[in-house]
Design a protein around this motif. Sequence first.
Motif, PDB file in Angstrom:
ATOM      1  N   GLU A  38      58.340  -0.249  26.300  1.00  0.00           N
ATOM      2  CA  GLU A  38      59.688  -0.583  26.734  1.00  0.00           C
ATOM      3  C   GLU A  38      60.696   0.026  25.765  1.00  0.00           C
ATOM      4  N   ARG A  39      61.365   1.092  26.233  1.00  0.00           N
ATOM      5  CA  ARG A  39      62.327   1.801  25.393  1.00  0.00           C
ATOM      6  C   ARG A  39      63.519   2.229  26.228  1.00  0.00           C
ATOM      7  N   SER A  40      64.639   2.371  25.556  1.00  0.00           N
ATOM      8  CA  SER A  40      65.853   2.790  26.242  1.00  0.00           C
ATOM      9  C   SER A  40      65.889   4.316  26.372  1.00  0.00           C
ATOM     10  N   PHE A  41      66.377   4.782  27.528  1.00  0.00           N
ATOM     11  CA  PHE A  41      66.527   6.216  27.758  1.00  0.00           C
ATOM     12  C   PHE A  41      67.946   6.689  27.455  1.00  0.00           C
ATOM     13  N   ALA A  42      68.837   5.757  27.124  1.00  0.00           N
ATOM     14  CA  ALA A  42      70.237   6.103  26.911  1.00  0.00           C
ATOM     15  C   ALA A  42      70.671   5.651  25.523  1.00  0.00           C
ATOM     16  N   THR A  43      71.909   5.957  25.175  1.00  0.00           N
ATOM     17  CA  THR A  43      72.464   5.513  23.901  1.00  0.00           C
ATOM     18  C   THR A  43      73.020   4.109  24.077  1.00  0.00           C
ATOM     19  N   GLN A  85      67.229   1.523  18.020  1.00  0.00           N
ATOM     20  CA  GLN A  85      66.508   2.626  18.631  1.00  0.00           C
ATOM     21  C   GLN A  85      65.980   3.621  17.605  1.00  0.00           C
ATOM     22  N   GLY A  86      66.546   3.631  16.426  1.00  0.00           N
ATOM     23  CA  GLY A  86      66.086   4.553  15.390  1.00  0.00           C
ATOM     24  C   GLY A  86      66.272   6.002  15.789  1.00  0.00           C
ATOM     25  N   ALA A  87      65.223   6.806  15.584  1.00  0.00           N
ATOM     26  CA  ALA A  87      65.311   8.233  15.880  1.00  0.00           C
ATOM     27  C   ALA A  87      65.529   8.500  17.359  1.00  0.00           C
ATOM     28  N   ASP A  88      65.059   7.604  18.233  1.00  0.00           N
ATOM     29  CA  ASP A  88      65.246   7.795  19.673  1.00  0.00           C
ATOM     30  C   ASP A  88      66.725   7.788  20.061  1.00  0.00           C
ATOM     31  N   TYR A  89      67.555   7.075  19.299  1.00  0.00           N
ATOM     32  CA  TYR A  89      68.987   7.044  19.573  1.00  0.00           C
ATOM     33  C   TYR A  89      69.590   8.431  19.412  1.00  0.00           C
ATOM     34  N   ALA A  90      69.227   9.119  18.343  1.00  0.00           N
ATOM     35  CA  ALA A  90      69.756  10.461  18.101  1.00  0.00           C
ATOM     36  C   ALA A  90      69.285  11.443  19.173  1.00  0.00           C
ATOM     37  N   ALA A 148      68.536  10.695  22.296  1.00  0.00           N
ATOM     38  CA  ALA A 148      69.278  10.397  23.519  1.00  0.00           C
ATOM     39  C   ALA A 148      70.711  10.903  23.421  1.00  0.00           C
ATOM     40  N   ALA A 149      71.318  10.767  22.249  1.00  0.00           N
ATOM     41  CA  ALA A 149      72.692  11.233  22.066  1.00  0.00           C
ATOM     42  C   ALA A 149      72.778  12.750  22.242  1.00  0.00           C
ATOM     43  N   THR A 208      70.288  12.706  32.619  1.00  0.00           N
ATOM     44  CA  THR A 208      70.029  11.267  32.581  1.00  0.00           C
ATOM     45  C   THR A 208      68.634  11.028  33.149  1.00  0.00           C
ATOM     46  N   ILE A 209      67.931  10.074  32.559  1.00  0.00           N
ATOM     47  CA  ILE A 209      66.550   9.779  32.945  1.00  0.00           C
ATOM     48  C   ILE A 209      66.440   8.289  33.232  1.00  0.00           C
TER      49      ILE A 209
END
Length: 408
Positions: free
Chosen positions: A250-255, A262-267, A269-270, A277-278
């Motif tokens: 369970e993870r976010s695909f957006a900012t 979100q850690g590195a996933d935030y960057a 997505a940004a 968009t996913i």
Amino acid sequence: MFDTETLTNQLSGKVALYAGFDAGSDKVKISRPLVHLSDAHKLLRPDIINALGPYVEGVSPQPYDADATYNQFELVNDSDVVYQSVTPENSGHALSDATYWQKTTVLSAWYSQIERGAIAKLSLALAGTPSGVAVLSRQAIFNREGNLQGAIGKNGRFLGWRIRIQKTGVLFNIARSGLQLTGPAANVPIYLFHSSSAVPVAVAYLTGTTSGRTIWADSPNFLLKQSDGYYLLGYFESDLPVGVQAVGSERSFATASCSSCQGADYALAANRQKYVTIEPVYVDDADTPGVMDWADENSVALQTWGLNLIIEVHCDRTKLLANTLLYMIACDVLEELSTSDRLNGISAQLRNSAYIALYGQANSKVTDGALSTVRNNALAELKGAMASTDCGKVEAPRRGIRFESMFD
């Protein structure tokens, strides 16, 4: 740099022989042409091509022999229907098998041969030229794999991501596709669909011997923003090996508002949010693997389904490439017409006109209007554009190309 295979996939069918060629009996494999040959020069009209081009009425390929071996692009005849071999060393395959044979006509085969030759020459001309500076360098959708406790129970579904390209003028490249599995797998298909068609745009096959890790496969698929619809990437649970499950997370695909969560996933997505968009989706009772036979998908908020991608974004130079290819094909066709041995009432005059259109007047030092000069200038412009990161700039049309006929 460009190679012939990449250019062929990107440009085949973009320059149609004439209006209607892409929709009639002459169709071989036309993917929504951007321009027609007559856009390059008025001499390249259907009536003139019919007068000086190949004498198709007098050409009849040999009858099909099921025991013979055929080369790629070789023609055969069956009950007055012409077929072209799709693969080399083609033997023992029924003409109805589209993997090996394709319906065509003699005129289509003639033009396709010229098109392939022009694409090969364009590839050589671009040797050493970068294929375009990346506006988004290669990166993953997610930075890490899921926990094995997230193994997904199989229920006969299609699990995937709905992908929408947000920006025109860019090529969104899926360079690699990955799926985290609890065990080894061989040739598990990952399908890429567009919502306009039930058949996939592309398929990547995953093979790996590790357990609990992501299995990757190269899948160079360039996606464009479409006027409507979306892309769908995913897998059918029924294609997974017995006893092997996908590992979701369970993870976010957006900012989201919490960048530290979100850690590195935030960057990641940004970086990609202005291009794509996913959205995770699923389809219950997806009974026919490889076919998108449902009306719509069900959306969920946060679920990777075990999927991951390596993506990058480049400026879309398809229009400029097609423009250059147009003049390369036009020059090759004019060369054929100027040396035609067809005999009819207007052939001599037209042959001379084709030569002048190609090279200019022999007694004049002014050759700017000659199509060979236009071709060389278009190629020089193309090479210069490859180093630019200005994806919003529309390349100037040349000699009446109808850009309003292009997609988006």
